[in-house]
Design an enzyme around this catalytic site. Structure first.
Site, PDB file in Angstrom:
ATOM      1  N   ASN A   8       0.870  -1.280  -0.071  1.00 31.45           N
ATOM      2  CA  ASN A   8      -0.078   0.049  -0.003  1.00 31.45           C
ATOM      3  C   ASN A   8       0.832   1.131   0.022  1.00 31.45           C
ATOM      4  OD1 ASN A   8      -1.768   2.159   0.604  1.00 31.45           O
ATOM      5  ND2 ASN A   8      -2.358   1.357   2.355  1.00 31.45           N
ATOM      6  N   LYS A  10       0.037   4.436  -0.390  1.00 31.22           N
ATOM      7  CA  LYS A  10      -0.622   5.677   0.048  1.00 31.22           C
ATOM      8  C   LYS A  10      -0.245   6.595  -1.013  1.00 31.22           C
ATOM      9  CE  LYS A  10      -0.076   3.554   4.443  1.00 31.22           C
ATOM     10  NZ  LYS A  10      -0.296   3.535   6.032  1.00 31.22           N
ATOM     11  N   GLU A  99      -6.919   5.222   7.307  1.00 31.24           N
ATOM     12  CA  GLU A  99      -6.588   6.602   7.058  1.00 31.24           C
ATOM     13  C   GLU A  99      -7.868   7.123   6.479  1.00 31.24           C
ATOM     14  OE1 GLU A  99      -2.953   5.801   5.035  1.00 31.24           O
ATOM     15  OE2 GLU A  99      -2.175   5.342   6.898  1.00 31.24           O
ATOM     16  N   GLU A 166      -6.159  -4.589  10.306  1.00 29.77           N
ATOM     17  CA  GLU A 166      -5.268  -3.529  10.444  1.00 29.77           C
ATOM     18  C   GLU A 166      -5.407  -2.692  11.893  1.00 29.77           C
ATOM     19  OE1 GLU A 166      -2.881  -2.374   6.985  1.00 29.77           O
ATOM     20  OE2 GLU A 166      -4.647  -1.200   6.978  1.00 29.77           O
ATOM     21  N   GLY A 172       1.842   2.535  10.876  1.00 25.52           N
ATOM     22  CA  GLY A 172       3.026   3.501  10.685  1.00 25.52           C
ATOM     23  C   GLY A 172       3.634   3.916  12.446  1.00 25.52           C
ATOM     24  N   SER A 206       2.496  -2.046  10.572  1.00 25.75           N
ATOM     25  CA  SER A 206       4.197  -2.046  10.999  1.00 25.75           C
ATOM     26  C   SER A 206       4.702  -3.182  10.557  1.00 25.75           C
ATOM     27  CB  SER A 206       4.387  -1.582  12.288  1.00 25.75           C
ATOM     28  OG  SER A 206       3.917  -0.291  12.798  1.00 25.75           O
TER      29      SER A 206
HETATM   30  P1  PGA Z   1       2.294   0.465   7.917  1.00 25.58           P
HETATM   31  O1  PGA Z   1       0.912   0.643   7.070  1.00 25.58           O
HETATM   32  O2  PGA Z   1       3.032  -0.928   7.156  1.00 25.58           O
HETATM   33  O3  PGA Z   1       3.268   1.729   7.341  1.00 25.58           O
HETATM   34  O4  PGA Z   1       1.905   0.507   9.233  1.00 25.58           O
HETATM   35  C1  PGA Z   1      -0.032  -0.253   6.780  1.00 25.58           C
HETATM   36  C2  PGA Z   1      -1.045   0.292   6.233  1.00 25.58           C
HETATM   37  O5  PGA Z   1      -1.626   1.466   6.342  1.00 25.58           O
HETATM   38  O6  PGA Z   1      -1.709  -0.411   5.155  1.00 25.58           O
END
Ligand code: PGA
Length: 260
Positions: A8, A10, A99, A166, A172, A206
């Site tokens: 992902n 983003k 998000e 998640e 993050g 993460s």
């Molecule tokens: P991250 O994000 O691996 O940076 O924690 C995961 C996600 O938002 O799908």
């Protein structure tokens, strides 16, 4: 089911940066276990360049959009429909990422409409669910996630669906639940999805090259949705490699136990 690793991205990477990433990936991907599904969810502007590059290099990589609008078309400035994303070469679409829920106020009811639109256009929804830290501390993790799944699916019966568990507090932040905690949540989700057969449940939040093996050792964890660490080809490849090694070891051990 085939384990699945989703990048992902983003709001990172332009079309040309995405293409450069994929070319580096193509040089190394022969080293990966073939029974793996690799999906990239880039920003919408990178979908067409990536599609062209995947086709030119004959890479077994599929594309996911990061969002869609529930209407088939209309006066919705700035939005994209399921049919547009399908034509742009997507097989999947992320729906209900935390998000989007947090920054854009997406509700479970809107998410339900998006899942319906995705299914009707032939896109496979990747439904993202997860509890906040406060909900978890109050002991509401399972009930929150179950409600998110139930409301989002509603009467929708997509022929195939991917669920990405998640926890909001893990995205993050560098913090994660333990693999056994994730596996327990996945079993809970699967039980509440009993009428669906074609469901894959992934973990996200993460994920790193260091922690992926622990997650993939659990038979209830069928892959990962990777954010930050998927922006580097090297780190994403290592996550897939380590994750698959762990999954294969787990499967071989299970066969050994069964035949002993
Ligand atoms: P991250 O994000 O691996 O940076 O924690 C995961 C996600 O938002 O799908």
């Amino acid at each position: 089911m085939t384990p699945c690793f989703i990048a992902n991205w983003k709001m990172y990477k332009t079309g040309s940066e995405a293409e450069a990433y994929l070319r580096t990936f193509a040089n190394q991907f022969a080293l990966l276990e073939p029974a793996t599904e690799i999906v990239i969810a880039p920003p919408a502007t990178a979908l067409a360049p990536l599609r062209a590059c995947i086709d030119a290099l004959a890479l077994p990589v599929t594309l996911a959009a990061q969002n869609l609008h529930a209407a088939p078309e209309g006066a919705y400035t700035g939005e994209l429909s399921a049919r547009m994303l399908r034509e742009a070469g997507c097989r999947y679409v992320l729906i209900g990422h935390s998000e989007r829920r947090t920054h854009f106020g997406e509700t479970d009811a809107q998410i339900c409409l998006k899942i319906k639109a995705a299914g009707e256009a032939g896109l496979i929804p990747i439904l993202c669910v997860g509890e906040t830290l406060r909900q978890r501390q109050m002991g509401e993790g399972e009930s929150v996630v179950q409600r998110q799944v139930e409301v989002a699916l509603g009467d929708n019966r997509p022929s195939e669906v991917v669920i990405a568990y998640e926890p909001v507090w893990a995205i993050g932040t560098g913090k994660t639940p333990s693999p056994t905690e994730v596996a327990a949540m996945h079993r809970h989700i699967r039980t509440s999805l009993a009428p669906f057969h074609n469901v894959r449940i992934l973990y996200g939040g993460s994920v790193t090259p260091q922690n992926i093996a622990g997650f993939m050792q659990e038979c209830d964890i069928e892959g990962a949705l990777v954010g930050g660490q998927s922006l580097s080809v090297g780190l994403f490849m290592t996550i897939i490699e380590q994750g698959m090694k762990s999954k294969m070891t787990r499967r071989h051990a299970a066969i050994g136990v069964a035949s002993a």
